[in-house]
Design a protein around this motif. Structure first.
Motif, PDB file in Angstrom:
ATOM      1  N   PRO A  48       0.816  -1.214   0.000  1.00 29.91           N
ATOM      2  CA  PRO A  48       0.000   0.000   0.000  1.00 29.91           C
ATOM      3  C   PRO A  48       0.850   1.264   0.000  1.00 29.91           C
ATOM      4  O   PRO A  48       1.961   1.289   0.530  1.00 29.91           O
ATOM      5  N   THR A  49       0.309   2.308  -0.598  1.00 28.51           N
ATOM      6  CA  THR A  49       0.892   3.641  -0.547  1.00 28.51           C
ATOM      7  C   THR A  49      -0.073   4.530   0.225  1.00 28.51           C
ATOM      8  O   THR A  49      -1.252   4.590  -0.092  1.00 28.51           O
ATOM      9  N   TYR A  50       0.452   5.200   1.244  1.00 24.58           N
ATOM     10  CA  TYR A  50      -0.375   6.052   2.098  1.00 24.58           C
ATOM     11  C   TYR A  50      -0.135   7.508   1.737  1.00 24.58           C
ATOM     12  O   TYR A  50       1.007   7.964   1.712  1.00 24.58           O
ATOM     13  N   TRP A  51      -1.221   8.229   1.462  1.00 26.40           N
ATOM     14  CA  TRP A  51      -1.156   9.654   1.158  1.00 26.40           C
ATOM     15  C   TRP A  51      -1.750  10.451   2.309  1.00 26.40           C
ATOM     16  O   TRP A  51      -2.811  10.108   2.829  1.00 26.40           O
ATOM     17  N   VAL A  52      -1.053  11.523   2.702  1.00 29.61           N
ATOM     18  CA  VAL A  52      -1.620  12.498   3.636  1.00 29.61           C
ATOM     19  C   VAL A  52      -1.695  13.806   2.868  1.00 29.61           C
ATOM     20  O   VAL A  52      -0.678  14.322   2.405  1.00 29.61           O
ATOM     21  N   ALA A  53      -2.902  14.332   2.677  1.00 30.13           N
ATOM     22  CA  ALA A  53      -3.091  15.453   1.753  1.00 30.13           C
ATOM     23  C   ALA A  53      -3.904  16.562   2.382  1.00 30.13           C
ATOM     24  O   ALA A  53      -4.896  16.325   3.069  1.00 30.13           O
ATOM     25  N   GLY A  54      -3.489  17.780   2.099  1.00 29.59           N
ATOM     26  CA  GLY A  54      -4.243  18.961   2.457  1.00 29.59           C
ATOM     27  C   GLY A  54      -4.836  19.577   1.198  1.00 29.59           C
ATOM     28  O   GLY A  54      -4.625  19.073   0.096  1.00 29.59           O
ATOM     29  N   PRO A  55      -5.599  20.657   1.327  1.00 38.51           N
ATOM     30  CA  PRO A  55      -6.195  21.281   0.152  1.00 38.51           C
ATOM     31  C   PRO A  55      -5.122  21.965  -0.692  1.00 38.51           C
ATOM     32  O   PRO A  55      -4.067  22.331  -0.203  1.00 38.51           O
ATOM     33  N   GLY A  56      -5.392  22.120  -1.971  1.00 36.29           N
ATOM     34  CA  GLY A  56      -4.449  22.838  -2.818  1.00 36.29           C
ATOM     35  C   GLY A  56      -4.297  22.205  -4.186  1.00 36.29           C
ATOM     36  O   GLY A  56      -4.945  21.218  -4.533  1.00 36.29           O
ATOM     37  N   ARG A  87      -4.118   4.593  -0.317  1.00 33.53           N
ATOM     38  CA  ARG A  87      -5.013   4.932   0.795  1.00 33.53           C
ATOM     39  C   ARG A  87      -4.752   6.383   1.173  1.00 33.53           C
ATOM     40  O   ARG A  87      -3.608   6.828   1.174  1.00 33.53           O
ATOM     41  N   LEU A  88      -5.796   7.107   1.508  1.00 32.85           N
ATOM     42  CA  LEU A  88      -5.706   8.564   1.628  1.00 32.85           C
ATOM     43  C   LEU A  88      -6.247   9.063   2.955  1.00 32.85           C
ATOM     44  O   LEU A  88      -7.315   8.653   3.404  1.00 32.85           O
ATOM     45  N   VAL A  89      -5.489   9.987   3.572  1.00 36.55           N
ATOM     46  CA  VAL A  89      -5.970  10.745   4.720  1.00 36.55           C
ATOM     47  C   VAL A  89      -6.033  12.208   4.300  1.00 36.55           C
ATOM     48  O   VAL A  89      -5.011  12.807   3.941  1.00 36.55           O
ATOM     49  N   LEU A  90      -7.220  12.789   4.305  1.00 37.85           N
ATOM     50  CA  LEU A  90      -7.411  14.200   3.993  1.00 37.85           C
ATOM     51  C   LEU A  90      -7.399  14.993   5.293  1.00 37.85           C
ATOM     52  O   LEU A  90      -8.215  14.752   6.177  1.00 37.85           O
ATOM     53  N   LEU A  91      -6.463  15.927   5.393  1.00 41.00           N
ATOM     54  CA  LEU A  91      -6.361  16.700   6.624  1.00 41.00           C
ATOM     55  C   LEU A  91      -7.541  17.647   6.806  1.00 41.00           C
ATOM     56  O   LEU A  91      -7.901  18.003   7.928  1.00 41.00           O
ATOM     57  N   PRO A 107      -2.161  14.851  15.510  1.00 40.84           N
ATOM     58  CA  PRO A 107      -1.351  15.904  14.892  1.00 40.84           C
ATOM     59  C   PRO A 107      -0.543  15.319  13.736  1.00 40.84           C
ATOM     60  O   PRO A 107      -0.201  14.138  13.742  1.00 40.84           O
ATOM     61  N   VAL A 108      -0.237  16.137  12.728  1.00 39.56           N
ATOM     62  CA  VAL A 108       0.360  15.628  11.499  1.00 39.56           C
ATOM     63  C   VAL A 108       1.635  14.831  11.754  1.00 39.56           C
ATOM     64  O   VAL A 108       1.836  13.763  11.170  1.00 39.56           O
ATOM     65  N   ASP A 109       2.529  15.308  12.630  1.00 36.63           N
ATOM     66  CA  ASP A 109       3.771  14.574  12.844  1.00 36.63           C
ATOM     67  C   ASP A 109       3.500  13.202  13.461  1.00 36.63           C
ATOM     68  O   ASP A 109       4.103  12.195  13.058  1.00 36.63           O
ATOM     69  N   GLU A 110       2.559  13.124  14.411  1.00 33.49           N
ATOM     70  CA  GLU A 110       2.216  11.834  15.010  1.00 33.49           C
ATOM     71  C   GLU A 110       1.470  10.947  14.014  1.00 33.49           C
ATOM     72  O   GLU A 110       1.644   9.721  13.999  1.00 33.49           O
ATOM     73  N   ASP A 119      -0.776  10.192  21.831  1.00 32.49           N
ATOM     74  CA  ASP A 119       0.436   9.376  22.010  1.00 32.49           C
ATOM     75  C   ASP A 119       0.732   8.488  20.801  1.00 32.49           C
ATOM     76  O   ASP A 119       0.912   7.285  20.919  1.00 32.49           O
ATOM     77  N   TYR A 120       0.750   9.139  19.629  1.00 30.39           N
ATOM     78  CA  TYR A 120       1.108   8.432  18.391  1.00 30.39           C
ATOM     79  C   TYR A 120       0.174   7.260  18.091  1.00 30.39           C
ATOM     80  O   TYR A 120       0.576   6.266  17.499  1.00 30.39           O
ATOM     81  N   GLY A 121      -1.073   7.391  18.500  1.00 26.67           N
ATOM     82  CA  GLY A 121      -2.069   6.382  18.163  1.00 26.67           C
ATOM     83  C   GLY A 121      -2.183   5.240  19.143  1.00 26.67           C
ATOM     84  O   GLY A 121      -2.897   4.269  18.875  1.00 26.67           O
ATOM     85  N   THR A 122      -1.520   5.346  20.295  1.00 30.02           N
ATOM     86  CA  THR A 122      -1.535   4.244  21.257  1.00 30.02           C
ATOM     87  C   THR A 122      -2.616   4.388  22.326  1.00 30.02           C
ATOM     88  O   THR A 122      -2.796   3.478  23.140  1.00 30.02           O
ATOM     89  N   ALA A 123      -3.355   5.498  22.323  1.00 23.59           N
ATOM     90  CA  ALA A 123      -4.353   5.698  23.372  1.00 23.59           C
ATOM     91  C   ALA A 123      -5.476   6.606  22.894  1.00 23.59           C
ATOM     92  O   ALA A 123      -5.307   7.420  21.979  1.00 23.59           O
ATOM     93  N   VAL A 124      -6.628   6.453  23.547  1.00 22.48           N
ATOM     94  CA  VAL A 124      -7.776   7.333  23.344  1.00 22.48           C
ATOM     95  C   VAL A 124      -7.964   8.145  24.613  1.00 22.48           C
ATOM     96  O   VAL A 124      -7.988   7.589  25.725  1.00 22.48           O
ATOM     97  N   GLN A 125      -8.093   9.451  24.456  1.00 26.82           N
ATOM     98  CA  GLN A 125      -8.266  10.343  25.601  1.00 26.82           C
ATOM     99  C   GLN A 125      -9.672  10.919  25.570  1.00 26.82           C
ATOM    100  O   GLN A 125     -10.150  11.391  24.534  1.00 26.82           O
ATOM    101  N   LEU A 126     -10.339  10.866  26.709  1.00 26.73           N
ATOM    102  CA  LEU A 126     -11.680  11.420  26.867  1.00 26.73           C
ATOM    103  C   LEU A 126     -11.662  12.328  28.084  1.00 26.73           C
ATOM    104  O   LEU A 126     -12.017  11.937  29.188  1.00 26.73           O
TER     105      LEU A 126
END
Length: 264
Positions: free
Chosen positions: A41-49, A67-71, A99-102, A165-172
Protein backbone atom coordinates in the motif's frame (compact mmCIF):
# COMPACT_ATOMS: atom_id res chain seq x y z
CA UNK A 1 10.06 0.34 6.00
CA UNK A 2 7.85 -1.83 3.80
CA UNK A 3 5.43 0.88 2.70
CA UNK A 4 5.95 4.42 1.44
CA UNK A 5 4.06 7.41 2.77
CA UNK A 6 3.70 10.23 0.28
CA UNK A 7 3.12 13.57 1.94
CA UNK A 8 1.33 16.53 0.39
CA UNK A 9 1.31 19.51 0.49
CA UNK A 10 5.01 20.23 0.22
CA UNK A 11 5.49 21.80 3.63
CA UNK A 12 8.99 22.42 4.90
CA UNK A 13 7.99 21.53 8.46
CA UNK A 14 10.23 18.86 9.94
CA UNK A 15 8.57 15.74 11.30
CA UNK A 16 9.96 13.05 13.55
CA UNK A 17 9.45 10.31 10.94
CA UNK A 18 10.77 12.35 8.00
CA UNK A 19 13.15 9.57 6.90
CA UNK A 20 10.15 7.38 6.07
CA UNK A 21 8.17 10.13 4.33
CA UNK A 22 8.53 11.27 0.72
CA UNK A 23 7.07 14.68 0.00
CA UNK A 24 5.44 15.29 -3.36
CA UNK A 25 3.64 18.38 -4.64
CA UNK A 26 4.55 18.82 -8.32
CA UNK A 27 1.85 17.29 -10.61
CA UNK A 28 4.42 15.14 -12.43
CA UNK A 29 5.65 13.68 -9.12
CA UNK A 30 2.09 13.02 -8.00
CA UNK A 31 1.29 11.21 -11.25
CA UNK A 32 4.50 9.15 -11.09
CA UNK A 33 3.65 8.02 -7.55
CA UNK A 34 0.11 7.03 -8.55
CA UNK A 35 1.26 5.15 -11.64
CA UNK A 36 4.13 3.44 -9.86
CA UNK A 37 2.07 1.83 -7.13
CA UNK A 38 3.07 -1.75 -6.41
CA UNK A 39 1.65 -4.55 -4.30
CA UNK A 40 2.38 -2.78 -1.03
CA UNK A 41 0.00 0.00 0.00
CA UNK A 42 0.89 3.64 -0.55
CA UNK A 43 -0.38 6.05 2.10
CA UNK A 44 -1.16 9.65 1.16
CA UNK A 45 -1.62 12.50 3.64
CA UNK A 46 -3.09 15.45 1.75
CA UNK A 47 -4.24 18.96 2.46
CA UNK A 48 -6.20 21.28 0.15
CA UNK A 49 -4.45 22.84 -2.82
CA UNK A 50 -3.18 22.35 -6.33
CA UNK A 51 -1.43 19.08 -5.55
CA UNK A 52 -4.73 17.58 -4.38
CA UNK A 53 -6.17 18.48 -7.78
CA UNK A 54 -3.24 16.59 -9.30
CA UNK A 55 -4.49 13.42 -7.63
CA UNK A 56 -7.85 13.77 -9.34
CA UNK A 57 -6.26 14.70 -12.68
CA UNK A 58 -4.22 11.47 -12.61
CA UNK A 59 -7.12 9.17 -11.73
CA UNK A 60 -7.08 7.35 -15.06
CA UNK A 61 -3.40 6.45 -14.68
CA UNK A 62 -3.64 5.18 -11.10
CA UNK A 63 -2.14 1.76 -10.32
CA UNK A 64 -1.75 -0.19 -7.08
CA UNK A 65 -3.19 0.02 -3.58
CA UNK A 66 -3.51 3.66 -2.48
CA UNK A 67 -5.01 4.93 0.79
CA UNK A 68 -5.71 8.56 1.63
CA UNK A 69 -5.97 10.75 4.72
CA UNK A 70 -7.41 14.20 3.99
CA UNK A 71 -6.36 16.70 6.62
CA UNK A 72 -9.28 18.98 5.75
CA UNK A 73 -12.63 18.59 4.09
CA UNK A 74 -13.18 19.08 0.35
CA UNK A 75 -16.31 19.78 -1.64
CA UNK A 76 -18.72 16.91 -2.06
CA UNK A 77 -17.93 16.21 -5.70
CA UNK A 78 -14.18 15.96 -5.20
CA UNK A 79 -14.59 13.77 -2.12
CA UNK A 80 -16.77 11.38 -4.13
CA UNK A 81 -14.08 11.13 -6.82
CA UNK A 82 -11.33 10.52 -4.27
CA UNK A 83 -13.37 7.79 -2.56
CA UNK A 84 -13.79 6.12 -5.93
CA UNK A 85 -10.03 6.31 -6.57
CA UNK A 86 -8.62 5.21 -3.23
CA UNK A 87 -9.12 1.97 -1.33
CA UNK A 88 -9.93 3.99 1.78
CA UNK A 89 -10.32 7.69 2.57
CA UNK A 90 -10.35 9.34 6.01
CA UNK A 91 -11.52 12.97 6.09
CA UNK A 92 -10.15 15.29 8.76
CA UNK A 93 -13.21 17.50 9.13
CA UNK A 94 -15.31 14.40 9.85
CA UNK A 95 -12.84 12.80 12.28
CA UNK A 96 -10.54 14.09 14.98
CA UNK A 97 -7.05 13.15 13.74
CA UNK A 98 -3.65 12.90 15.36
CA UNK A 99 -1.35 15.90 14.89
CA UNK A 100 0.36 15.63 11.50
CA UNK A 101 3.77 14.57 12.84
CA UNK A 102 2.22 11.83 15.01
CA UNK A 103 -0.07 10.81 12.15
CA UNK A 104 2.90 10.29 9.84
CA UNK A 105 4.74 8.23 12.45
CA UNK A 106 1.68 6.02 12.95
CA UNK A 107 1.24 5.48 9.21
CA UNK A 108 4.91 4.57 8.75
CA UNK A 109 5.02 2.26 11.77
CA UNK A 110 5.38 -1.48 11.12
CA UNK A 111 2.75 -1.88 13.87
CA UNK A 112 0.22 0.40 12.16
CA UNK A 113 -2.48 -2.27 12.45
CA UNK A 114 -2.25 -1.82 16.24
CA UNK A 115 -2.43 1.97 16.20
CA UNK A 116 -5.28 4.47 15.84
CA UNK A 117 -5.12 7.71 13.88
CA UNK A 118 -8.42 9.36 14.72
CA UNK A 119 -12.14 9.00 15.13
CA UNK A 120 -15.41 10.64 15.99
CA UNK A 121 -18.08 10.49 18.70
CA UNK A 122 -21.63 9.63 17.66
CA UNK A 123 -23.69 10.78 20.63
CA UNK A 124 -27.01 9.91 18.96
CA UNK A 125 -26.11 6.24 18.51
CA UNK A 126 -23.90 6.08 21.60
CA UNK A 127 -20.76 4.86 19.83
CA UNK A 128 -17.18 5.94 19.32
CA UNK A 129 -15.86 5.47 15.78
CA UNK A 130 -12.12 4.78 15.58
CA UNK A 131 -9.84 4.59 12.52
CA UNK A 132 -6.87 2.21 12.51
CA UNK A 133 -3.60 3.41 11.02
CA UNK A 134 -3.39 0.66 8.39
CA UNK A 135 -6.58 2.04 6.76
CA UNK A 136 -7.35 -1.47 5.51
CA UNK A 137 -10.50 -2.26 7.46
CA UNK A 138 -13.75 -0.53 8.41
CA UNK A 139 -13.53 1.68 11.49
CA UNK A 140 -14.10 0.19 14.90
CA UNK A 141 -17.45 0.99 16.51
CA UNK A 142 -17.02 1.03 20.28
CA UNK A 143 -20.08 1.54 22.53
CA UNK A 144 -19.65 4.57 24.71
CA UNK A 145 -20.91 2.46 27.61
CA UNK A 146 -17.72 0.36 27.39
CA UNK A 147 -15.68 3.28 28.78
CA UNK A 148 -16.54 2.86 32.43
CA UNK A 149 -15.10 5.14 35.16
CA UNK A 150 -11.60 4.21 36.29
CA UNK A 151 -10.71 2.98 39.76
CA UNK A 152 -10.17 6.51 41.09
CA UNK A 153 -13.58 7.61 39.81
CA UNK A 154 -12.39 9.44 36.69
CA UNK A 155 -15.26 9.34 34.16
CA UNK A 156 -14.94 9.65 30.38
CA UNK A 157 -15.75 13.07 28.90
CA UNK A 158 -16.78 12.40 25.30
CA UNK A 159 -16.87 16.11 24.52
CA UNK A 160 -13.06 16.08 24.85
CA UNK A 161 -12.28 13.10 22.63
CA UNK A 162 -8.83 12.72 21.05
CA UNK A 163 -6.49 10.00 19.88
CA UNK A 164 -3.11 10.65 21.52
CA UNK A 165 0.44 9.38 22.01
CA UNK A 166 1.11 8.43 18.39
CA UNK A 167 -2.07 6.38 18.16
CA UNK A 168 -1.54 4.24 21.26
CA UNK A 169 -4.35 5.70 23.37
CA UNK A 170 -7.78 7.33 23.34
CA UNK A 171 -8.27 10.34 25.60
CA UNK A 172 -11.68 11.42 26.87
CA UNK A 173 -10.93 14.43 29.00
CA UNK A 174 -8.93 13.22 32.00
CA UNK A 175 -9.88 9.63 31.19
CA UNK A 176 -7.62 7.47 29.00
CA UNK A 177 -7.91 4.00 27.42
CA UNK A 178 -5.14 2.20 25.57
CA UNK A 179 -5.58 1.31 21.91
CA UNK A 180 -4.48 -2.26 22.66
CA UNK A 181 -7.22 -2.69 25.28
CA UNK A 182 -9.86 -1.42 22.84
CA UNK A 183 -8.60 -3.60 19.99
CA UNK A 184 -8.40 -6.66 22.23
CA UNK A 185 -12.03 -6.18 23.20
CA UNK A 186 -13.49 -5.39 19.76
CA UNK A 187 -11.18 -6.97 17.17
CA UNK A 188 -11.06 -10.79 17.09
CA UNK A 189 -8.07 -10.81 14.71
CA UNK A 190 -6.12 -8.63 17.14
CA UNK A 191 -6.96 -10.97 20.03
CA UNK A 192 -5.75 -14.01 18.10
CA UNK A 193 -2.50 -12.29 17.13
CA UNK A 194 -1.96 -11.11 20.71
CA UNK A 195 -2.29 -14.70 21.93
CA UNK A 196 0.21 -15.86 19.30
CA UNK A 197 2.63 -13.10 20.32
CA UNK A 198 2.30 -14.12 23.97
CA UNK A 199 2.97 -17.77 23.10
CA UNK A 200 5.99 -16.79 21.00
CA UNK A 201 7.40 -14.76 23.89
CA UNK A 202 6.89 -17.55 26.46
CA UNK A 203 10.32 -18.94 27.43
CA UNK A 204 9.03 -21.94 29.40
CA UNK A 205 9.96 -25.49 28.43
CA UNK A 206 6.36 -26.23 27.41
CA UNK A 207 6.20 -23.21 25.11
CA UNK A 208 9.54 -24.20 23.53
CA UNK A 209 8.22 -27.71 22.94
CA UNK A 210 5.07 -26.37 21.31
CA UNK A 211 7.01 -24.01 19.00
CA UNK A 212 9.35 -26.82 17.96
CA UNK A 213 6.50 -29.30 17.43
CA UNK A 214 4.67 -26.83 15.18
CA UNK A 215 7.90 -26.00 13.37
CA UNK A 216 8.32 -29.71 12.57
CA UNK A 217 4.71 -29.99 11.40
CA UNK A 218 3.76 -32.52 14.06
CA UNK A 219 0.52 -32.95 16.00
CA UNK A 220 0.31 -33.98 19.64
CA UNK A 221 -0.68 -37.45 18.45
CA UNK A 222 2.64 -37.93 16.63
CA UNK A 223 4.66 -39.05 19.67
CA UNK A 224 4.61 -42.89 20.01
CA UNK A 225 4.20 -44.05 23.57
CA UNK A 226 3.15 -40.60 24.82
CA UNK A 227 -0.50 -39.57 24.89
CA UNK A 228 -1.86 -36.39 23.31
CA UNK A 229 -3.11 -35.37 26.75
CA UNK A 230 0.36 -35.68 28.26
CA UNK A 231 1.97 -33.62 25.47
CA UNK A 232 -0.74 -30.98 25.93
CA UNK A 233 -0.15 -30.82 29.69
CA UNK A 234 3.60 -30.43 29.17
CA UNK A 235 3.08 -27.62 26.64
CA UNK A 236 0.68 -25.80 28.96
CA UNK A 237 3.07 -26.08 31.91
CA UNK A 238 0.61 -28.16 33.92
CA UNK A 239 3.19 -30.81 34.80
CA UNK A 240 6.83 -30.89 35.84
CA UNK A 241 9.55 -31.22 33.23
CA UNK A 242 9.26 -34.72 31.67
CA UNK A 243 11.33 -37.56 33.07
CA UNK A 244 14.49 -38.37 31.15
CA UNK A 245 13.00 -41.36 29.29
CA UNK A 246 9.96 -39.35 28.19
CA UNK A 247 12.14 -36.41 27.21
CA UNK A 248 14.34 -38.63 25.07
CA UNK A 249 11.33 -40.08 23.23
CA UNK A 250 10.02 -36.57 22.55
CA UNK A 251 13.42 -35.35 21.37
CA UNK A 252 13.91 -38.40 19.15
CA UNK A 253 10.60 -37.75 17.40
CA UNK A 254 11.50 -34.08 16.97
CA UNK A 255 14.96 -34.92 15.65
CA UNK A 256 16.88 -32.85 18.19
CA UNK A 257 18.94 -33.48 21.31
CA UNK A 258 16.88 -33.47 24.53
CA UNK A 259 18.80 -30.50 25.90
CA UNK A 260 18.08 -28.46 22.75
CA UNK A 261 14.29 -28.45 23.06
CA UNK A 262 14.34 -25.55 25.54
CA UNK A 263 16.35 -23.40 23.09
CA UNK A 264 13.45 -23.08 20.63
Amino acid sequence: MDDVLLLEPGSNDEVQCAAAVRRVSHPDDVRDALVGGGRRPTYWVAGPGTALKSLVDSADDMRGDHRLVLLDGVHEGREAVLRAMFRSVIVGDESSLLPVDELLCALTSPDRDRLLIGGAVDHEDGVLLLHRADLSRPPLLVPMAWFTPSGDGTAPDFARFAVVDYGTAVQLGEYEASASAILCEFDADFRRQARRDLADADESFGASLRRLRLQKGLSRADFPGISEKQIARIERGETDRPRRATLERIADRLGVAPEDIATY
